[in-house]
Write a protein that holds these residues in place. Structure first.
Motif, PDB file in Angstrom:
ATOM      1  N   GLY A 147       0.816  -1.202   0.000  1.00  0.00           N
ATOM      2  CA  GLY A 147       0.000   0.000   0.000  1.00  0.00           C
ATOM      3  C   GLY A 147       0.853   1.257   0.000  1.00  0.00           C
ATOM      4  N   ALA A 148       0.321   2.327  -0.551  1.00  0.00           N
ATOM      5  CA  ALA A 148       1.041   3.607  -0.587  1.00  0.00           C
ATOM      6  C   ALA A 148       1.134   4.202   0.809  1.00  0.00           C
ATOM      7  CB  ALA A 148       0.318   4.569  -1.522  1.00  0.00           C
ATOM      8  N   THR A 149       2.260   4.824   1.095  1.00  0.00           N
ATOM      9  CA  THR A 149       2.432   5.521   2.374  1.00  0.00           C
ATOM     10  C   THR A 149       1.612   6.808   2.353  1.00  0.00           C
ATOM     11  OG1 THR A 149       4.323   6.802   1.621  1.00  0.00           O
ATOM     12  CG2 THR A 149       4.793   4.620   2.564  1.00  0.00           C
ATOM     13  N   ALA A 150       1.468   7.441   3.517  1.00  0.00           N
ATOM     14  CA  ALA A 150       0.722   8.702   3.614  1.00  0.00           C
ATOM     15  C   ALA A 150       1.368   9.764   2.722  1.00  0.00           C
ATOM     16  CB  ALA A 150       0.661   9.178   5.061  1.00  0.00           C
ATOM     17  N   GLU A 173       3.168   9.228  -0.061  1.00  0.00           N
ATOM     18  CA  GLU A 173       2.889   8.893  -1.458  1.00  0.00           C
ATOM     19  C   GLU A 173       1.448   9.226  -1.833  1.00  0.00           C
ATOM     20  OE1 GLU A 173       5.938   5.148  -2.177  1.00  0.00           O
ATOM     21  OE2 GLU A 173       4.033   4.799  -1.147  1.00  0.00           O
ATOM     22  N   ARG A 174       0.500   8.956  -0.934  1.00  0.00           N
ATOM     23  CA  ARG A 174      -0.903   9.292  -1.220  1.00  0.00           C
ATOM     24  C   ARG A 174      -1.076  10.801  -1.377  1.00  0.00           C
ATOM     25  NH1 ARG A 174      -1.819   5.138   2.486  1.00  0.00           N
ATOM     26  NH2 ARG A 174      -2.108   6.625   4.185  1.00  0.00           N
ATOM     27  N   SER A 175      -0.390  11.577  -0.539  1.00  0.00           N
ATOM     28  CA  SER A 175      -0.453  13.034  -0.623  1.00  0.00           C
ATOM     29  C   SER A 175       0.112  13.511  -1.962  1.00  0.00           C
ATOM     30  CB  SER A 175       0.317  13.653   0.537  1.00  0.00           C
ATOM     31  OG  SER A 175       0.362  15.046   0.402  1.00  0.00           O
ATOM     32  N   ILE A 220       0.298  11.774  -4.756  1.00  0.00           N
ATOM     33  CA  ILE A 220      -0.633  11.357  -5.813  1.00  0.00           C
ATOM     34  C   ILE A 220      -1.788  12.344  -5.898  1.00  0.00           C
ATOM     35  CG2 ILE A 220      -2.318   9.590  -6.470  1.00  0.00           C
ATOM     36  CD1 ILE A 220      -0.336   7.516  -5.296  1.00  0.00           C
ATOM     37  N   ASP A 221      -2.310  12.750  -4.740  1.00  0.00           N
ATOM     38  CA  ASP A 221      -3.408  13.720  -4.723  1.00  0.00           C
ATOM     39  C   ASP A 221      -2.988  15.044  -5.357  1.00  0.00           C
ATOM     40  OD1 ASP A 221      -5.076  11.905  -3.544  1.00  0.00           O
ATOM     41  OD2 ASP A 221      -4.791  12.668  -1.507  1.00  0.00           O
TER      42      ASP A 221
END
Length: 166
Positions: A148-151, A153-155, A157-158
């Motif tokens: 799963g993507a880390t926090a 990486e998710r930020s 991506i957003d």
């Protein structure tokens, strides 16, 4: 070769039984609700074929998948029915199949004994398994999963869209 003929005859019989009913106009439900066999797997000893059959229901608004086995000199039988069965494989050296089921929790692979049709957990993993393969002797299992993507990486991506790594 005999198993291929046996599977072909089984599929032909299913098709003939569908057309042997009284003549009427083809309806939308006939197309959606037809039984669709897929993922045939021949046993390592060549004496059996396992395959999946998917059937949708307009009335129930769902799809069910059945796991079928056809063994030499035995009647065909349904071993399992679930909303989602995938990743059907024979476990080498044992009269057992492995599958991915849509059950919740961390169990991602399940085993089904041909003798008892008993479904038992095979492997737990915190993330879904995409593909897997057995070693020829059945002693090891190779599988592919995603971390799963880390926090952070998710930020990213957003903010920036899809991240691509070579």
């Amino acid at each position: 070769m005999k198993l291929f003929r046996l599977l072909s005859l089984l599929l032909l019989a299913m098709m003939i039984s569908a057309f042997a009913r009284e003549e009427r106009r083809l309806e939308f439900a006939d197309i959606i609700e037809q039984r669709e066999p897929y993922s045939p797997r021949i046993s390592p000893d060549g004496q059996a074929v396992a395959f999946l059959v998917r059937q949708s229901s307009l009335k129930e608004n769902n799809t069910k998948v059945q796991l079928w086995i056809v063994e030499k000199d035995k009647p065909s039988r349904c071993l399992l029915q679930d909303t989602s069965i995938s990743g059907l494989e024979w476990i080498p050296g044992r009269p057992t199949l492995s599958v991915k089921l849509s059950k919740t929790g961390t169990t991602v692979l399940w085993q089904i004994s041909l003798d008892t049709a008993n479904v038992q957990p095979l492997m737990d993993h915190p993330t879904p398994v995409f593909q897997y393969a057995w070693a020829p002797d059945g002693s090891q299992l190779l599988f592919v999963t995603a971390k799963g993507a880390t926090a952070e990486e998710r930020s990213r991506i957003d903010r920036e869209g899809v991240i691509y790594n070579e």
